[in-house]
Design a protein around this motif. Structure first.
Motif, PDB file in Angstrom:
ATOM      1  N   GLY A   1       0.783  -1.216   0.000  1.00 24.34           N
ATOM      2  CA  GLY A   1       0.000   0.000   0.000  1.00 24.34           C
ATOM      3  C   GLY A   1       0.819   1.272   0.000  1.00 24.34           C
ATOM      4  N   ALA A   2       2.135   1.171   0.238  1.00 23.92           N
ATOM      5  CA  ALA A   2       2.981   2.364   0.155  1.00 23.92           C
ATOM      6  C   ALA A   2       3.031   2.838  -1.297  1.00 23.92           C
ATOM      7  N   ASP A   3       3.107   4.133  -1.493  1.00 24.47           N
ATOM      8  CA  ASP A   3       3.154   4.666  -2.863  1.00 24.47           C
ATOM      9  C   ASP A   3       4.431   4.268  -3.582  1.00 24.47           C
ATOM     10  N   ILE A   4       5.534   4.237  -2.866  1.00 23.66           N
ATOM     11  CA  ILE A   4       6.804   3.747  -3.411  1.00 23.66           C
ATOM     12  C   ILE A   4       7.191   2.552  -2.551  1.00 23.66           C
ATOM     13  N   THR A   5       7.199   1.367  -3.142  1.00 19.64           N
ATOM     14  CA  THR A   5       7.470   0.159  -2.364  1.00 19.64           C
ATOM     15  C   THR A   5       8.848  -0.394  -2.696  1.00 19.64           C
ATOM     16  N   VAL A   6       9.482  -0.914  -1.658  1.00 17.60           N
ATOM     17  CA  VAL A   6      10.775  -1.584  -1.767  1.00 17.60           C
ATOM     18  C   VAL A   6      10.531  -3.081  -1.646  1.00 17.60           C
ATOM     19  N   SER A   7      10.965  -3.833  -2.632  1.00 16.20           N
ATOM     20  CA  SER A   7      10.807  -5.289  -2.595  1.00 16.20           C
ATOM     21  C   SER A   7      12.050  -5.948  -3.187  1.00 16.20           C
ATOM     22  N   ASN A   8      12.143  -7.258  -2.977  1.00 15.91           N
ATOM     23  CA  ASN A   8      13.262  -8.047  -3.507  1.00 15.91           C
ATOM     24  C   ASN A   8      14.600  -7.439  -3.099  1.00 15.91           C
ATOM     25  N   LEU A   9      14.706  -7.050  -1.834  1.00 14.42           N
ATOM     26  CA  LEU A   9      15.917  -6.411  -1.328  1.00 14.42           C
ATOM     27  C   LEU A   9      16.970  -7.474  -1.025  1.00 14.42           C
ATOM     28  N   ARG A  10      18.182  -7.258  -1.511  1.00 14.64           N
ATOM     29  CA  ARG A  10      19.300  -8.146  -1.189  1.00 14.64           C
ATOM     30  C   ARG A  10      20.591  -7.344  -1.140  1.00 14.64           C
ATOM     31  N   LEU A  11      21.595  -7.920  -0.446  1.00 16.43           N
ATOM     32  CA  LEU A  11      22.897  -7.299  -0.315  1.00 16.43           C
ATOM     33  C   LEU A  11      23.949  -8.144  -1.005  1.00 16.43           C
ATOM     34  N   ASP A  12      24.904  -7.478  -1.663  1.00 16.70           N
ATOM     35  CA  ASP A  12      26.021  -8.215  -2.239  1.00 16.70           C
ATOM     36  C   ASP A  12      27.094  -8.408  -1.161  1.00 16.70           C
ATOM     37  N   PRO A  13      28.187  -9.136  -1.437  1.00 12.82           N
ATOM     38  CA  PRO A  13      29.199  -9.379  -0.408  1.00 12.82           C
ATOM     39  C   PRO A  13      29.830  -8.116   0.173  1.00 12.82           C
ATOM     40  N   ALA A  14      29.727  -6.995  -0.566  1.00 13.26           N
ATOM     41  CA  ALA A  14      30.249  -5.722  -0.069  1.00 13.26           C
ATOM     42  C   ALA A  14      29.176  -4.923   0.669  1.00 13.26           C
ATOM     43  N   MET A  15      28.047  -5.581   0.974  1.00 13.44           N
ATOM     44  CA  MET A  15      26.948  -4.994   1.757  1.00 13.44           C
ATOM     45  C   MET A  15      26.126  -3.968   0.987  1.00 13.44           C
ATOM     46  N   ARG A  16      26.308  -3.858  -0.338  1.00 13.36           N
ATOM     47  CA  ARG A  16      25.569  -2.877  -1.134  1.00 13.36           C
ATOM     48  C   ARG A  16      24.194  -3.427  -1.489  1.00 13.36           C
ATOM     49  N   ALA A  17      23.189  -2.573  -1.381  1.00 11.68           N
ATOM     50  CA  ALA A  17      21.802  -3.000  -1.554  1.00 11.68           C
ATOM     51  C   ALA A  17      21.355  -2.897  -3.007  1.00 11.68           C
ATOM     52  N   THR A  18      20.579  -3.885  -3.431  1.00 13.19           N
ATOM     53  CA  THR A  18      19.850  -3.853  -4.697  1.00 13.19           C
ATOM     54  C   THR A  18      18.398  -4.180  -4.382  1.00 13.19           C
ATOM     55  N   PHE A  19      17.457  -3.475  -5.010  1.00 15.36           N
ATOM     56  CA  PHE A  19      16.052  -3.726  -4.736  1.00 15.36           C
ATOM     57  C   PHE A  19      15.202  -3.280  -5.921  1.00 15.36           C
ATOM     58  N   THR A  20      13.942  -3.709  -5.892  1.00 15.72           N
ATOM     59  CA  THR A  20      12.966  -3.265  -6.877  1.00 15.72           C
ATOM     60  C   THR A  20      12.134  -2.152  -6.284  1.00 15.72           C
ATOM     61  N   ALA A  21      12.067  -1.032  -6.987  1.00 18.86           N
ATOM     62  CA  ALA A  21      11.239   0.092  -6.563  1.00 18.86           C
ATOM     63  C   ALA A  21       9.997   0.145  -7.448  1.00 18.86           C
ATOM     64  N   THR A  22       8.837   0.051  -6.829  1.00 15.76           N
ATOM     65  CA  THR A  22       7.570   0.188  -7.546  1.00 15.76           C
ATOM     66  C   THR A  22       6.968   1.530  -7.170  1.00 15.76           C
ATOM     67  N   THR A  23       6.727   2.369  -8.170  1.00 13.32           N
ATOM     68  CA  THR A  23       6.354   3.759  -7.918  1.00 13.32           C
ATOM     69  C   THR A  23       5.152   4.147  -8.780  1.00 13.32           C
ATOM     70  N   PRO A  24       4.546   5.307  -8.510  1.00 11.31           N
ATOM     71  CA  PRO A  24       3.479   5.797  -9.390  1.00 11.31           C
ATOM     72  C   PRO A  24       3.964   6.095 -10.806  1.00 11.31           C
ATOM     73  N   TRP A  25       5.280   6.131 -10.989  1.00  8.85           N
ATOM     74  CA  TRP A  25       5.857   6.486 -12.294  1.00  8.85           C
ATOM     75  C   TRP A  25       6.502   5.288 -12.983  1.00  8.85           C
ATOM     76  N   GLY A  26       6.231   4.074 -12.459  1.00 15.12           N
ATOM     77  CA  GLY A  26       6.787   2.865 -13.038  1.00 15.12           C
ATOM     78  C   GLY A  26       7.629   2.102 -12.032  1.00 15.12           C
ATOM     79  N   SER A  27       8.193   0.997 -12.477  1.00 15.90           N
ATOM     80  CA  SER A  27       9.043   0.167 -11.623  1.00 15.90           C
ATOM     81  C   SER A  27      10.457   0.135 -12.171  1.00 15.90           C
ATOM     82  N   ALA A  28      11.423  -0.064 -11.266  1.00 16.55           N
ATOM     83  CA  ALA A  28      12.819  -0.077 -11.693  1.00 16.55           C
ATOM     84  C   ALA A  28      13.651  -0.869 -10.700  1.00 16.55           C
ATOM     85  N   GLU A  29      14.737  -1.435 -11.200  1.00 14.29           N
ATOM     86  CA  GLU A  29      15.730  -2.076 -10.360  1.00 14.29           C
ATOM     87  C   GLU A  29      16.737  -1.004  -9.925  1.00 14.29           C
ATOM     88  N   VAL A  30      16.978  -0.921  -8.628  1.00 21.81           N
ATOM     89  CA  VAL A  30      17.875   0.108  -8.097  1.00 21.81           C
ATOM     90  C   VAL A  30      19.082  -0.570  -7.455  1.00 21.81           C
TER      91      VAL A  30
END
Length: 312
Positions: A111-140
């Motif tokens: 229900g959040a307008d911008i949702t964070v999903s599929n969050l994972r960390l690489d071995p260097a602790m850097r985050a990758t996630f899917t952002a679902t927004t009113p303006w589309g979705s993207a991998e960040v």
């Protein structure tokens, strides 16, 4: 650089170039009324509230007091403005009733307008996630360490989208974003150890976030060197003891610098030099988190541990 008070915020504004279209202002508070005062100077049209956490509770009195103070930001927004609120934090989400501005929410909850999903960390602790927004979705993909940075990035997406920045531009900007000094700076020391310098400040929430990143790091031996979490008021001892228990339970070695309240599960030293001696010889299999409140100046320890190596 802590330009977030009644001196720094006006300096930021008067030093802004004449052609500035958007100014991003940090507003700090150590008590009720402080943010309201800053809003009278900054006159924000968009306000972002990320968390209500146990910082400066000695002065605010309680988490509800922190919420009251932070909510002064959204109360100051004009009806034509936008409040960006963390839907994962109920005290922040409740601020939607305190503003006449439009509201954009972000978080991991449905229900959040911008949702964070599929969050994972690489071995260097850097985050990758899917952002679902009113303006589309993207991998960040973030260059910053720690899962908690994903929510910060979602807040930035909400703020950018609210002022008309395209989603692909937001994603590109976030992929290259860096942190301010001594906030989750990850460096490889001259001896090969990984040093996480998060020594700018500390409260129970930020310490737990940094510890989660440490646990997720690619390393064999993990150590947290922690100093005091200041201005916690009556909960000071209990909060330190709880953090200590959680640290050790996660399999992390805990060295406390001048902070007796971390209790018997910690290894206690009185100074930064003693902490260096207690850590002993480090190598490529070691990951060390350095974190404490500003008064502890633990960035000096991080500098010693890193040696002359540049940050990654």
């Amino acid at each position: 650089a802590s330009f977030n008070n009644e001196l720094g915020l006006p300096l930021t504004l008067v030093n802004a170039p004449a052609d500035t279209e958007i100014a991003v202002l940090e507003m700090g508070a150590r008590g009720i009324g402080h943010i309201a005062e800053l809003c009278r100077t900054g006159r924000p049209t968009l306000g972002v509230v990320t968390r209500v956490a146990g910082a400066h509770t000695e002065l605010f009195g309680s988490l509800d007091g922190v919420a009251q103070g932070k909510g002064e930001l959204v109360e100051s927004l004009p009806a034509s403005g936008t409040a960006v609120l963390n839907a994962d934090d109920q005290r922040v989400l409740a601020m939607r009733t305190r503003t006449s501005a439009s509201v954009l929410t972000y978080g991991t909850v449905t229900g959040a307008d911008i949702t964070v999903s599929n969050l994972r960390l690489d071995p260097a602790m850097r985050a990758t996630f899917t952002a679902t927004t009113p303006w589309g979705s993207a991998e960040v993909r973030l260059a910053l360490a720690g899962a908690h940075m994903a929510l910060n990035a979602a807040a930035a997406i909400a703020a950018g989208g609210a002022v008309g920045v395209e989603l692909d531009e937001l994603v590109a900007g976030l992929e290259g974003a860096s942190s301010s000094a001594w906030r989750m700076e990850v460096s490889t020391a001259t001896d090969g150890a990984t040093i996480i310098n998060d020594a700018y400040n500390a409260n129970p929430t930020s310490v737990r976030a940094a510890l989660a990143a440490l646990v997720a790091a690619d390393g064999v031996t993990k150590t947290a060197v922690l100093a005091t979490m200041a201005e916690l008021g009556p909960e000071h001892a209990a909060e330190h003891a709880a953090v200590a228990r959680e640290t050790v339970a996660a399999g992390v070695r805990l060295i406390a610098v001048g902070a007796a309240d971390y209790g018997v599960v910690a290894e206690h030293v009185a100074s930064i030099d003693e902490a260096v001696d207690r850590l002993g010889s480090l190598g490529p299999d070691d990951v060390v988190l350095v974190k404490g409140s500003r008064v502890a100046e633990l960035e000096r320890l991080a500098t010693i541990l890193i040696g002359s190596a540049p940050g990654n």
